[in-house]
Design a protein around this motif. Sequence first.
Motif, short mmCIF file in Angstrom:
data_model
loop_
_atom_site.label_atom_id
_atom_site.label_comp_id
_atom_site.label_asym_id
_atom_site.label_seq_id
_atom_site.Cartn_x
_atom_site.Cartn_y
_atom_site.Cartn_z
N THR A 1 0.81 -1.22 0.00
CA THR A 1 0.00 0.00 0.00
C THR A 1 0.85 1.27 0.00
O THR A 1 0.31 2.37 -0.19
N GLY A 2 2.14 1.13 0.22
CA GLY A 2 3.03 2.29 0.19
C GLY A 2 2.88 3.23 1.37
O GLY A 2 3.32 4.39 1.31
N ILE A 3 2.32 2.74 2.49
CA ILE A 3 2.09 3.64 3.64
C ILE A 3 3.30 3.75 4.54
O ILE A 3 3.32 4.59 5.45
N ALA A 4 4.32 2.91 4.33
CA ALA A 4 5.52 2.94 5.17
C ALA A 4 6.76 3.04 4.31
O ALA A 4 6.87 2.38 3.26
N ASP A 5 7.70 3.86 4.75
CA ASP A 5 8.98 3.97 4.06
C ASP A 5 9.93 2.85 4.46
O ASP A 5 10.77 2.43 3.66
N HIS A 6 9.78 2.37 5.69
CA HIS A 6 10.61 1.27 6.20
C HIS A 6 9.73 0.38 7.06
O HIS A 6 8.95 0.88 7.89
N VAL A 7 9.84 -0.94 6.88
CA VAL A 7 9.10 -1.90 7.69
C VAL A 7 10.11 -2.78 8.41
O VAL A 7 10.95 -3.44 7.76
N LEU A 8 10.06 -2.79 9.74
CA LEU A 8 11.03 -3.51 10.55
C LEU A 8 10.33 -4.61 11.36
O LEU A 8 9.21 -4.40 11.86
N ASP A 9 10.99 -5.75 11.49
CA ASP A 9 10.47 -6.87 12.26
C ASP A 9 11.27 -6.99 13.55
O ASP A 9 12.47 -7.28 13.52
N PRO A 10 10.64 -6.76 14.71
CA PRO A 10 11.38 -6.78 15.98
C PRO A 10 11.92 -8.16 16.35
O PRO A 10 12.75 -8.26 17.26
N THR A 11 11.48 -9.22 15.66
CA THR A 11 12.06 -10.54 15.92
C THR A 11 13.35 -10.73 15.13
O THR A 11 14.07 -11.71 15.36
N GLN A 12 13.63 -9.80 14.22
CA GLN A 12 14.82 -9.94 13.38
C GLN A 12 15.86 -8.85 13.61
O GLN A 12 17.05 -9.07 13.35
N VAL A 13 15.41 -7.67 14.06
CA VAL A 13 16.34 -6.56 14.28
C VAL A 13 15.99 -5.85 15.58
O VAL A 13 14.88 -5.98 16.11
N ASP A 14 16.95 -5.10 16.10
CA ASP A 14 16.71 -4.18 17.22
C ASP A 14 16.08 -2.92 16.62
O ASP A 14 16.77 -2.12 15.98
N VAL A 15 14.77 -2.76 16.79
CA VAL A 15 14.06 -1.68 16.10
C VAL A 15 14.58 -0.32 16.53
O VAL A 15 14.79 0.57 15.69
N GLY A 16 14.81 -0.14 17.82
CA GLY A 16 15.33 1.15 18.30
C GLY A 16 16.65 1.50 17.65
O GLY A 16 16.86 2.64 17.20
N ALA A 17 17.56 0.53 17.57
CA ALA A 17 18.86 0.76 16.94
C ALA A 17 18.70 1.05 15.45
O ALA A 17 19.39 1.93 14.90
N GLU A 18 17.80 0.33 14.78
CA GLU A 18 17.58 0.56 13.35
C GLU A 18 16.99 1.94 13.09
O GLU A 18 17.36 2.62 12.11
N VAL A 19 16.10 2.40 13.96
CA VAL A 19 15.53 3.74 13.80
C VAL A 19 16.61 4.80 13.95
O VAL A 19 16.67 5.76 13.17
N ARG A 20 17.48 4.62 14.93
CA ARG A 20 18.58 5.59 15.09
C ARG A 20 19.50 5.58 13.87
O ARG A 20 19.96 6.62 13.41
N LYS A 21 19.75 4.37 13.32
CA LYS A 21 20.58 4.27 12.13
C LYS A 21 19.94 4.99 10.94
O LYS A 21 20.61 5.69 10.18
N LEU A 22 18.62 4.83 10.80
CA LEU A 22 17.90 5.46 9.69
C LEU A 22 17.79 6.97 9.83
O LEU A 22 17.54 7.68 8.85
N THR A 23 17.98 7.46 11.05
CA THR A 23 17.84 8.90 11.31
C THR A 23 19.18 9.55 11.68
O THR A 23 19.20 10.58 12.34
N GLN A 24 20.28 8.94 11.25
CA GLN A 24 21.61 9.47 11.53
C GLN A 24 21.82 9.69 13.04
O GLN A 24 22.34 10.72 13.49
N ASN A 25 21.37 8.69 13.82
CA ASN A 25 21.50 8.66 15.26
C ASN A 25 20.67 9.73 15.97
O ASN A 25 20.87 9.99 17.16
N HIS A 26 19.74 10.31 15.24
CA HIS A 26 18.90 11.36 15.82
C HIS A 26 17.74 10.76 16.61
O HIS A 26 17.42 11.21 17.72
N GLY A 27 17.09 9.74 16.07
CA GLY A 27 15.89 9.16 16.66
C GLY A 27 14.65 9.70 15.98
O GLY A 27 14.67 10.77 15.35
N ALA A 28 13.55 8.98 16.11
CA ALA A 28 12.29 9.43 15.52
C ALA A 28 11.75 10.64 16.28
O ALA A 28 11.94 10.77 17.48
#
Length: 351
Positions: A215-242
Amino acid sequence: MRAARYYARHDIRIEDIPEPRLLPGTVSVRVAWCGICGTDLHEYLDGPIFVPASGHPQPISHEEAPITLGHEFSGTITALGEGVTSLEVGENVVVEPYIIGAGVPTGPGEEYQLSPDMNFIGLGGRGGGLSETVVVEQRWVHPIGDIPLDAAALIEPLAVGHHAFVRSSARAGHVAIVGGAGPIGLLLAAVLKAQGLTVILSEVSEARKAMAVSTGIADHVLDPTQVDVGAEVRKLTQNHGADVGFECSSVDSVLDMLLEAVKPGGVVVNVSIWGHRPAVDMQKLVLKEIDLRGTIAYANDHPATIKLVQDGKVRLEPFITARIDLDDLIRDGFDALVEHKDTAVKILVHP
């Protein structure tokens, strides 16, 4: 007329009941489609919650179980009560399904969703969308123009997402992390994307992750069973955070993830209804000066929500996963949502 009547937990019956009376200032709506909400499911599995139990009438509607269910519905006006001049017979409409006190103001800027003893049509009485006809006060009726009636049944939950967006104070250019891709999480993400935010979605269900992508409603889809979502969000935001996070799962670990994922001074909006007391890491909240906000339903959000759909900024049809008849409500509706929650997103009922 046929109607789905809630008696008690695991006790919903399809019955014949009298048609509701048209009163001054009210509108009769022939129901086309009604969605099964997560709240309806909570009532079925764990209730009564919003439904007033037998012997305990709702303070405003004065009704108690059994009551007619259904608050996410669309239909066509069939009759106008005395004094109704702003609507027309034959108009397709949706209903803002509130039960609030007669003297509570509902104009622009009014927070009527917070008024004492507030409840909802289809939960607290006054009929409901899981019936052939409903009569409602004219102030709750919103014309939808040429929006298809099946898609229009999703405007009510979309308005929940719109109100959560408004509560967040987020704006175009911000980054949002949405925890949970159930119907509300998906529709909230659609609102955020339409408003110009970058949307990151956290979800474990393969089917719901796929829907978020298709549906194109998300730019990034993360699975918390596969990645550390908090760490991935910081990585995607240049360590800024959402800038903002939205809790849409009523799962403790998701709330904890959002506290990790948002920036210092960020906002976390709780959208979900909790069936238990969650464990909250208050130290994260304090040390990052996070603003934790609640949100309930909507207040004057329907016009802006309808416009998002009319302008083509949100498409609702892809979120509909089944259409059923009222007689199949339990087997193909409630039980399907319990047993196949990974694939069943929004089931619509034609009464």
